[in-house]
Design a protein around this motif. Sequence first.
Motif: not given
Lengths: 330, 251
Positions: A311-330
């Motif tokens: 579920f988080l192929p880029n690790g836990i930090l990668g997952g968090i970074a992905h969530l944050l960048s999605r939040r920023k866009k929406s």
Amino acid sequence: MTDTATPLYNPQDLMRAQVRWRMLETVFWVSALLPFFVAETYLVLCTQIAIAALFALSLDLLVGYSGIVSLGHAVYFGIGAYTAGLLAKYGWGEPLSGLLLAGLVAMLFGYLISFIMVRITHFALIMVTIGLCLLFEEFGNQAHDITGGHDGLQGVRMWRLFGTFRWDLYGFTAYAYSLVVVFLCFLVIRRIINSPFGLSLRGMRENARRMPAIGAPSKQRLQIVYTISATFAGIAGGLLAQTTQFVALDALSFQRSAEVLVMLVLGGAGRLYGGIIGSIIFLVARDQLASNNPQYWYFWLGLLLILVIIFLPNGILGGIAHLLSRRKKS
Amino acid sequence: MSTSVLSTRNLQKKFGQLVVARDISIDLPKGARYALIGPNGAGKTTLINLLTGMLAPDGGQVFLDEADITTLPPSERVKRGLVRTFQINTLFPNISPLEAVTLVVCERKGEAGTWWRGLPGYGASIEEAYETLKSIGLGDHVDRPTRQLAYGQQRLLEIALALATKPHVLLLDEPAAGVPKGESQELFTAIAGLSSDISILFIEHDMDVVFRFASRIIVMVSGGILVEGAPAEISADKRVHEVYLGSAHHA
């Protein structure tokens, strides 16, 4: 299309923004001081985490930043541990110089072994690193007179830190010493990653085939990063030997090599803090789970690893970074 | 031969029984705009691999500025100004175009081995990278990860990476591969506009583009050179029509 007459951004500012020290980093390192005040009984665990974090950081230089896998990184960790341990056992218990020597000896081995490593890739590289690790582990086992074999290296006596601070039972000195060393090493590694050399490492990770076509001497670069990585792994090993005043054979083991890779992958490889977060999660989870039910610890670790990879192929930090960048866009 | 910047003498290469380079001798003069054409499998990309050192020849020599570079590793040839691009995008997907081109500039200036100084300390190299990207029309797309760029932009970045090495011989392996026909003209107009100090050899399948931009054409068939000549000679050559232009019509 946007108006091209006015530049949208200053390219130097873009590059600066990539490497600038973030507020969150200050928060993180300041909070690393908290155990002194609120969790005195956990100082030993915190020391182990700090050491594992440095070990994971050293591996990240290879796995996360240069794109080369190693399943035998404990070789350098173990060499550092035995160097520091043997020095203290045979009369030189001064911590700082001992640690420096642990790093230098690991560096020497890393440099020599790098001549093999740059000649192979992928699957072969994984196999050879495992092979090396088994080789060194067995050597450590056979050289019982020097290493103590499976009984471990006994009789390591450290002198006081700066001739002043005793290695107390709670581990105040051990944690303070480890934390400062790890932080300084972190700063150096951070600088390496943000340098032109670090950029060329990422280039090799992203596309090894293109590198010669832009005039980059890839093999030479790989040898250098391999040597640097081994040095920091050796310092981490040296720290463990000095703060526990003991070296177990498993410092060199394949299991330790695999565990550090798991920590790095859990946290997120190639993200600077990935190895640190990974080692915190790994060791805290082991401490909690193993105290309840030691035999089930690997079950939970296995489950966690599978879930993170899926579920988080880029690790836990990668997952968090992905969530944050999605939040920023929406 | 005194005017050649890049030349080969009797280059040979076999993959098993298959001859992929047969006695290849070419001379690329300064400022050349040469096209390399031929049907699929003729050995065009293999020739570029041999010229850049990514493949070692079984026989023959490669000369750059009259020096024998046959045994020089690829990165050393790049340092001497012999640079290629790739038919299939060979980029750095997770770093930005600005970082990628900055890396190339740092490599050229001998700065890329430095690990004790942060990237922001290399302002001149960063600016140069930005100017290179701007000059090829990527000035608005320097900051996103490369994998997010449109395909055509990635083709441009492919060339920008080569240009940032400051080549004097540029080998373009189908620079417009996969680009719609209208846009490939634009791309070649940009290529034709490069300084005449840069000698260019390009592989291209679109004959309109070839006849418009090439000063001379080399035709390859099954590993060997069939004929070399000015565009007018090539279009009048019967053999070329038979093996290449002709077969293309049949297909």
